[in-house]
Design a protein around this motif. Structure first.
Motif, short mmCIF file in Angstrom:
data_model
loop_
_atom_site.label_atom_id
_atom_site.label_comp_id
_atom_site.label_asym_id
_atom_site.label_seq_id
_atom_site.Cartn_x
_atom_site.Cartn_y
_atom_site.Cartn_z
N ASP A 221 10.94 20.48 -43.14
CA ASP A 221 10.98 21.76 -43.84
C ASP A 221 9.74 22.57 -43.49
OD1 ASP A 221 12.07 23.66 -45.67
OD2 ASP A 221 12.89 21.97 -46.80
N LYS B 224 6.94 34.75 -45.84
CA LYS B 224 8.37 34.46 -46.02
C LYS B 224 8.59 33.43 -47.14
CE LYS B 224 10.01 36.81 -42.49
NZ LYS B 224 10.85 38.00 -42.72
N ASP B 225 7.73 32.43 -47.18
CA ASP B 225 7.91 31.34 -48.16
C ASP B 225 6.78 31.30 -49.19
OD1 ASP B 225 10.31 29.95 -47.03
OD2 ASP B 225 9.01 29.92 -45.29
N HIS C 275 6.86 28.48 -59.77
CA HIS C 275 7.24 29.01 -58.46
C HIS C 275 6.23 28.60 -57.39
CE1 HIS C 275 8.73 31.59 -55.34
NE2 HIS C 275 7.50 32.01 -55.16
N SER D 225 17.75 23.53 -53.72
CA SER D 225 16.74 24.28 -52.96
C SER D 225 17.14 25.74 -52.76
CB SER D 225 16.50 23.63 -51.60
OG SER D 225 17.71 23.54 -50.88
N ASP D 226 18.42 26.01 -52.76
CA ASP D 226 18.88 27.38 -52.50
C ASP D 226 19.65 27.98 -53.68
OD1 ASP D 226 17.75 27.33 -49.96
OD2 ASP D 226 19.52 26.42 -49.07
N GLU E 139 14.37 26.80 -54.57
CA GLU E 139 13.05 26.18 -54.72
C GLU E 139 12.85 25.52 -56.09
OE1 GLU E 139 10.15 28.66 -52.03
OE2 GLU E 139 11.08 29.98 -53.50
N TRP F 183 19.94 31.58 -52.28
CA TRP F 183 19.05 31.98 -51.19
C TRP F 183 19.65 31.66 -49.83
CZ3 TRP F 183 14.84 34.86 -51.01
CH2 TRP F 183 14.06 34.83 -49.85
N HIS G 104 18.07 32.38 -45.79
CA HIS G 104 16.96 33.01 -45.07
C HIS G 104 17.39 34.23 -44.27
CE1 HIS G 104 13.65 30.31 -45.86
NE2 HIS G 104 14.43 29.27 -45.65
C1 LIG Z 1 7.03 35.51 -50.27
C2 LIG Z 1 8.28 34.81 -50.66
N1 LIG Z 1 9.46 35.41 -50.51
C3 LIG Z 1 10.60 34.78 -50.84
C4 LIG Z 1 10.57 33.50 -51.33
C5 LIG Z 1 11.84 32.82 -51.77
N2 LIG Z 1 12.29 31.70 -50.95
C6 LIG Z 1 11.79 31.36 -49.76
S1 LIG Z 1 12.55 29.99 -49.13
C7 LIG Z 1 13.59 29.88 -50.45
C8 LIG Z 1 14.68 28.85 -50.57
C9 LIG Z 1 14.41 27.53 -49.96
O1 LIG Z 1 14.24 27.57 -48.56
P1 LIG Z 1 14.56 26.33 -47.63
O2 LIG Z 1 16.07 26.24 -47.57
O3 LIG Z 1 13.95 26.66 -46.30
O4 LIG Z 1 13.94 25.11 -48.23
C10 LIG Z 1 13.33 30.89 -51.36
C11 LIG Z 1 14.05 31.09 -52.64
C12 LIG Z 1 9.31 32.90 -51.47
N3 LIG Z 1 9.16 31.64 -51.94
N4 LIG Z 1 8.18 33.55 -51.14
#
Ligand SMILES: Cc1ncc(C[n+]2csc(CCOP(=O)(O)O)c2C)c(N)n1
Ligand SMILES: Nc1ncnc2c1ncn2[C@@H]1O[C@H](COP(=O)(O)OP(=O)(O)OP(=O)(O)O)[C@@H](O)[C@H]1O
Ligand SMILES: [Mg+2]
Length: 359
Positions: A52, A58-59, A215, A243-244, A295, A355, A357
């Motif tokens: 991951d 982005k995250d 968060h 996660s989503d 998340e 969620w 991406h």
């Molecule tokens: C700055 C910023 N913008 C948006 C988000 C929201 N976000 C990013 S990844 C994700 C789901 C899980 O991803 P993965 O499937 O890669 O584990 C979510 C809800 C954040 N945390 N920070």
């Protein structure tokens, strides 16, 4: 304040390796960081693997006032903690215990070493709590911080080498999550992206602080995954980490299992009510947070009603609980899918929840 550029690769490693692999001398680590690759013993004979990535902007947002940062953003420790949780949750969701992680870290040369040390501390500390150690990694330059962890684990004994998959849900199963509260991560994200300082939110200040904390550094019962697998064995029909978003991840379970999962239990309403004051103050729908929050990383499971009490007892022994959120129904004419009371039961679109991406 030294930066990565001032230290160079060898200097950075000299600082972060003692943090990352402080506890790496476990029985399983035959060769830890320092050679071309690590060597890990796998006594059970098979290895569970997941990866991951977290990308700055982005995250996560870094804490600060500079462009692209936020005063409500994350510290290094929080980023490292969340990076561990994201990966360890996927290991847990297979019914496995984590053993080791590798970290690929890319960042601008101007990045303060202190931030990277914080990330290393957060990652190592949360991993150590789960019984895992960082056994290697890679460094690179980049325009923003990019963190990729690959986590390894082993299935719990007693499952006969079987992992808990997404495709085992059966009609009649109860659907439950290993947490009393979903939705906080989405609430925290709304506060972060909206720039809402909890201190300015009056009555809901405490709830807002809790959501932001969750968060940035989710505190999740990851042990539930392997504890439930070990205790229930074949009665744990299917498992995934949220996660989503609950609706989206339940949809993945439903799809893999060829069933419909309907989310409608009182537990969901209770979760939404707990978030309502905060949601009201932001003009948002708390049910959408509960159903759509990514998340969260709690375990989402399907099991026969006859095994529910045993599952509850296992978690209660550790001071945790299970919340029933729905049930498994035949797929029906519309095919395998997850529905939620009032959201997409009649085929109405619930896809905005959760969620992706690239959406
Ligand atoms: C700055 C910023 N913008 C948006 C988000 C929201 N976000 C990013 S990844 C994700 C789901 C899980 O991803 P993965 O499937 O890669 O584990 C979510 C809800 C954040 N945390 N920070
Ligand atoms: N780039 C990729 N290459 C190969 N396999 C991939 C790639 N991206 C995802 N997968 C695989 O697709 C499957 C579904 O991925 P998905 O992201 O839905 O699950 P996940 O890893 O549990 O997600 P999360 O990280 O959000 O918990 C996983 O088995 C994953 O290993
Ligand atoms: Mg997952």
């Amino acid at each position: 304040m030294s930066t990565l550029g001032e230290l160079g690769e060898a200097g950075i490693l000299a600082r972060i390796l003692p943090i990352l692999s402080g506890a790496a001398n476990t029985e399983r680590t035959l060769i830890g960081p320092g050679d071309d690759a690590a060597l890990l013993a796998v006594p059970s004979g098979s290895v569970v693997i997941t990866t991951d990535t977290m990308i700055e902007g982005k995250d996560f947002l870094l804490r600060g006032d500079a462009p692209g940062r936020s005063p409500l953003g994350s510290t290094g420790e929080e980023i490292g903690h969340k990076l561990a949780v994201q990966n360890l949750a996927d290991i847990a969701a297979m019914g496995a215990e984590p053993t080791a992680l590798v970290l690929s870290l890319s960042a601008p040369a101007t990045t303060p070493l202190a931030l990277i040390e914080g990330i290393a501390r957060g990652l190592a500390a949360r991993s150590a709590r789960a019984g895992a150690v960082v056994i290697g990694g890679d460094l690179g330059g980049a325009d923003m911080i990019s963190l990729t962890v690959t986590a390894l684990g082993e299935l719990v004994p007693g499952l006969g080498g079987r992992a808990i998959r997404r495709d085992g849900a059966r009609v009649g199963d109860v659907v439950a999550v290993g947490t009393p509260q979903l939705g906080r991560s989405a609430a925290g994200l709304a506060l972060l992206l909206g720039g809402h300082d909890p201190a300015e939110l009056g009555d809901v200040q405490r709830g807002a602080e809790g959501a932001l904390e969750f968060h940035r550094a989710p505190e999740v019962d990851l042990e539930a995954g392997h504890r439930l697998a070990a205790a229930l064995g074949h009665d744990l029909h299917a498992m995934i980490d949220v996660s989503d978003g609950l609706l989206r991840d339940a949809g993945r379970l439903a799809d893999a299992s060829g069933v419909r999962i309907h989310l409608d239990a009182d537990g969901l309403a209770t979760m939404a009510e707990a978030l309502r004051p905060l949601a009201d103050s932001l003009g948002q729908d708390p049910s959408a947070w509960v159903l759509g929050s990514g998340e969260e990383h709690a375990m989402l499971i399907c099991l026969p009603p006859s095994a529910l009490q045993a599952a509850r007892d296992v978690l209660r022994d550790a001071g945790r609980d299970l919340t029933v959120v729905g049930r498994v129904l035949p797929a029906g004419e519309e095919g395998p899918r997850a529905t939620a009371a009032g959201v997409n039961e009649q085929g109405a679109d619930g896809s905005a929840l959760g969620w992706d991406h690239f959406e």
